[in-house]
Design a protein around this motif. Structure first.
Motif, PDB file in Angstrom:
ATOM      1  N   ILE A   1       0.834  -1.196   0.000  1.00  0.00           N
ATOM      2  CA  ILE A   1       0.000   0.000   0.000  1.00  0.00           C
ATOM      3  C   ILE A   1       0.871   1.250   0.000  1.00  0.00           C
ATOM      4  O   ILE A   1       0.476   2.298  -0.512  1.00  0.00           O
ATOM      5  N   VAL A   2       2.080   1.134   0.519  1.00  0.00           N
ATOM      6  CA  VAL A   2       2.954   2.301   0.677  1.00  0.00           C
ATOM      7  C   VAL A   2       3.462   2.816  -0.660  1.00  0.00           C
ATOM      8  O   VAL A   2       3.440   4.021  -0.925  1.00  0.00           O
ATOM      9  N   ASN A   3       3.933   1.899  -1.537  1.00  0.00           N
ATOM     10  CA  ASN A   3       4.558   2.363  -2.788  1.00  0.00           C
ATOM     11  C   ASN A   3       4.157   1.551  -4.017  1.00  0.00           C
ATOM     12  O   ASN A   3       4.771   1.713  -5.085  1.00  0.00           O
ATOM     13  N   ASP A   4       3.171   0.670  -3.878  1.00  0.00           N
ATOM     14  CA  ASP A   4       2.631  -0.135  -4.990  1.00  0.00           C
ATOM     15  C   ASP A   4       3.593  -1.198  -5.511  1.00  0.00           C
ATOM     16  O   ASP A   4       3.324  -1.816  -6.547  1.00  0.00           O
ATOM     17  N   SER A   5       4.731  -1.426  -4.857  1.00  0.00           N
ATOM     18  CA  SER A   5       5.621  -2.513  -5.269  1.00  0.00           C
ATOM     19  C   SER A   5       4.954  -3.851  -4.988  1.00  0.00           C
ATOM     20  O   SER A   5       4.042  -3.950  -4.161  1.00  0.00           O
ATOM     21  N   LYS A   6       5.413  -4.908  -5.684  1.00  0.00           N
ATOM     22  CA  LYS A   6       4.689  -6.177  -5.641  1.00  0.00           C
ATOM     23  C   LYS A   6       5.609  -7.373  -5.387  1.00  0.00           C
ATOM     24  O   LYS A   6       6.723  -7.426  -5.891  1.00  0.00           O
ATOM     25  N   PHE A   7       5.097  -8.315  -4.613  1.00  0.00           N
ATOM     26  CA  PHE A   7       5.625  -9.668  -4.515  1.00  0.00           C
ATOM     27  C   PHE A   7       4.587 -10.612  -5.129  1.00  0.00           C
ATOM     28  O   PHE A   7       3.382 -10.337  -5.080  1.00  0.00           O
TER      29      PHE A   7
END
Length: 293
Positions: free
Chosen positions: A230-236
């Motif tokens: 939610i903080v920076n839209d990065s994904k795992f």
């Protein structure tokens, strides 16, 4: 003292690898070594693990990483020029308790799940906390998440079935699963330690979330889900690769994949006559959103 480090980030979460300059760290396990550093090298305030050079293999290189929770097989995509995407296989991950009611000051009674993926986390929905899944709510989420963690610690004694040193609640993960069915997407943010916010989706937290979704019947074996910060839209991207056990608990081995990037190298030095060579801490806890617990 001269300490050299390698600087990286994983989906925005800073990572500093200490390469040279620390004393020999004594201990049979990583937890022993952490304790040794805390007791004997507290001024350094860094975790350190044994490391060496691993020869790259194509298309993927296996790197075994010894973590406090155990050995983590990690697979690095690689070619002759550079490394790429990384995935790891978790330790046996399991649900400790579901549907736990807890009263949080200034919020009220909420329902949480507690799951383990290398560390224990409480999982609670954004709706239950009156939050959105937008980065603008991150500051509020830190204070609210810490309040949830503190309330659970007063209510429940966390125990790991095989290692008492792992028996503690690492933090709270605030989740939005509204996109689980339509977009195969979960948005989350982890509040851990002392008011710390993980910029990434959180590796061990994602493994714990995978175990929780599997136990709820929302994630089958070898079915991928995307976990977005939610903080920076990065994904795992994560999945259950097989079932396992941990003590008497049904567990799973989770695979979590993502990207990390080099950001630089540093050389830290100190002079013997410097009265502040070991540093100092000044961190007030006053924010507009502080919740008393």
């Amino acid at each position: 003292m001269r300490v050299t480090t390698c600087e990286m980030h994983t989906c925005g979460e800073p990572l500093r690898i200490v390469e040279t300059g620390l004393p020999d760290i004594i201990g049979n396990t990583i937890l022993d070594k952490v304790a040794f550093i805390r007791e004997n090298c507290d001024d350094i305030r860094k975790y350190c693990v044994d490391n060496g050079i691993v020869e790259a293999e194509e298309p993927e290189t296996l790197v075994n990483i010894q973590c406090p929770c155990g050995l983590i097989p990690t697979y690095v995509s690689s070619n002759k020029e550079r490394s790429g995407r990384v995935r790891f296989h978790s330790v046996p991950s399991f649900v400790l308790q579901m549907d736990v009611s807890v009263r949080v000051p200034k919020i009220g009674v909420i329902t949480v799940d507690i799951s383990y993926g290398g560390a224990f986390y409480a999982f609670v929905s954004t709706d239950a906390l009156g939050l959105t899944s937008k980065a603008a709510d991150a500051l509020t989420a830190v204070e609210v998440g810490q309040a949830v963690t503190n309330a659970i610690k007063k209510l429940i004694k966390i125990k790991h079935p095989e290692n008492e040193d792992l028996g503690f609640l690492a933090g709270t993960i605030i989740v939005d699963r509204t996109g689980l069915d339509t977009k195969n997407l979960v948005r989350q943010m982890a509040v851990f330690a002392d008011h710390e916010l993980d910029r990434s989706p959180c590796g061990s937290g994602t493994a714990a979330h995978i175990a929780l979704l599997h136990a709820k019947g929302l994630l089958g074996v070898n079915c991928e889900k995307t976990f977005q910060s939610i903080v920076n839209d990065s994904k795992f991207v994560g999945r259950v690769i097989r079932k396992a056990t941990c003590g008497l608990f049904d567990a799973v081995i989770a695979e979590v994949g993502g990207n990390a990037y080099y950001t630089g190298r540093s050389l830290f030095t100190s002079e013997d006559e410097d009265p502040l060579m070991t540093g100092f801490t000044s961190r007030p806890r006053m924010t507009a959103h502080t919740i008393e617990t």
